[in-house]
Design a protein around this motif. Structure first.
Motif, short mmCIF file in Angstrom:
data_model
loop_
_atom_site.label_atom_id
_atom_site.label_comp_id
_atom_site.label_asym_id
_atom_site.label_seq_id
_atom_site.Cartn_x
_atom_site.Cartn_y
_atom_site.Cartn_z
N ILE A 53 0.85 -1.19 0.00
CA ILE A 53 0.00 0.00 0.00
C ILE A 53 0.88 1.24 0.00
O ILE A 53 2.08 1.17 0.27
CB ILE A 53 -0.97 0.03 1.21
CG1 ILE A 53 -0.20 0.17 2.53
CG2 ILE A 53 -1.85 -1.21 1.22
CD1 ILE A 53 -1.10 0.42 3.73
N GLU A 192 -3.75 -3.68 -8.83
CA GLU A 192 -4.94 -2.82 -8.87
C GLU A 192 -6.02 -3.44 -9.78
O GLU A 192 -6.54 -2.78 -10.68
CB GLU A 192 -4.58 -1.42 -9.35
CG GLU A 192 -3.68 -0.64 -8.42
CD GLU A 192 -4.40 -0.12 -7.18
OE1 GLU A 192 -5.57 -0.50 -6.97
OE2 GLU A 192 -3.81 0.66 -6.44
N HIS A 225 -5.78 -0.35 -3.65
CA HIS A 225 -6.29 0.73 -2.81
C HIS A 225 -7.56 0.28 -2.07
O HIS A 225 -8.19 1.10 -1.39
CB HIS A 225 -6.57 1.98 -3.65
CG HIS A 225 -5.33 2.73 -4.02
ND1 HIS A 225 -4.73 2.62 -5.26
CD2 HIS A 225 -4.56 3.58 -3.31
CE1 HIS A 225 -3.65 3.39 -5.29
NE2 HIS A 225 -3.53 3.97 -4.12
N VAL A 270 -7.54 7.37 2.78
CA VAL A 270 -8.14 6.34 1.92
C VAL A 270 -9.19 5.49 2.62
O VAL A 270 -9.96 4.79 1.96
CB VAL A 270 -7.05 5.40 1.33
CG1 VAL A 270 -6.09 6.18 0.47
CG2 VAL A 270 -6.30 4.65 2.44
#
Length: 271
Positions: A53, A192, A225, A270
């Motif tokens: 991350i 991702e 994410h 986030v």
């Protein structure tokens, strides 16, 4: 899993090395004057699920691209399953690897990209069987049997004869996951994988990956994410910033009690 950005401070204990599936040792990567990875040291043990991350541009995807040999390190070495990836040892010296050596080591690695990269002119079944037949040398029958099992696993057993353009984005990504697994890799790289999907399709793909993480012993190295997903499937989480690992540990600690201010700032943005 271990991570350490101090050059020369990486364990060379033979038992430790034997327990590592992936090992980065003093790896640096630059694009012009921009240093994307800075003397990076970390390792991943077989069967572990490790999530990277951090902010965009921190070096996470570069790690996956180095493992796929889409990029080469400027300094340092990478080993996979005990073999150098972009180097090889000859007469006691470490030299740049031959293309044949790279291809052989890379068979241990499967990757699912942000974009699905399916062959639009091939039906789903052939998309999955093409590489096992031509790279691994499987018979057509064996490759198709394996492909059908994998399509059942990702919930698309009835779409063998569909073309990719007739599938939703989420379905195409699930085919891409099955295609990567068809090569029987020791490690699955996930870059991702939901970022190109419409929001309503994300959950289905993540559920498939959760099932794979919880029901198989495949090693996973994931850039995402999706923090809840990372918390669910990870054995370890590495927080990257400016090409370095600034914090690592089990997800419970990283997400609940981060030690570094930069990690706290990132997660507050986030989560």
């Amino acid at each position: 899993m271990s991570a350490d950005n101090t050059p020369g401070n990486f364990s060379t204990d033979s038992e430790a090395v034997d327990s590592e599936l992936i090992r980065f040792e003093n790896v640096s990567k630059r694009f012009g004057s921009n240093t994307v990875l800075d003397s990076l040291n970390f390792s991943v043990e077989p069967g572990k699920h490790v999530t990277l991350i951090g902010p965009s541009g921190s070096g996470k995807t570069t790690i996956l691209r180095l493992l796929m040999t889409l990029l080469k390190p400027d300094e340092g070495t990478i080993t996979v399953a005990g073999q150098y990836l972009t180097h090889e040892e000859k007469n006691g010296k470490i030299t740049p690897a031959s293309d044949r050596h790279v291809r052989e080591v890379r068979k241990n690695i499967g990757m699912v990209f942000q974009q699905f990269n399916l062959f639009p002119n091939m039906k789903v079944l052939r998309n999955i069987t093409e590489a096992p037949i031509h790279v691994l040398g499987l018979s057509k029958d064996e490759a198709e049997e394996r492909a059908r099992e994998l399509l059942d696993m990702v919930g698309l057993g009835d779409r063998c004869n569909a073309y990719p353009t007739h599938l939703s984005g989420g379905q195409q990504q699930r085919v891409a996951i099955a295609r990567a697994l068809a090569m029987r890799p020791k490690v699955l790289l996930l870059d991702e994988v939901t970022s190109a999907l419409d929001p309503e399709l994300v959950a289905g793909v993540l559920d498939v990956l959760r099932d794979i993480a919880h029901s198989t012993d495949i090693t996973m190295l994931c850039v995402t994410h999706e923090m809840n997903f990372a918390r669910d499937i990870s054995d370890d989480v590495l927080m990257f910033d400016a090409g370095k690992v600034i914090e690592s540990g089990p997800p419970e600690r990283i997400f609940s009690e981060p030690q570094q201010e930069r990690t706290r700032e990132f997660l507050s943005a986030v989560l």
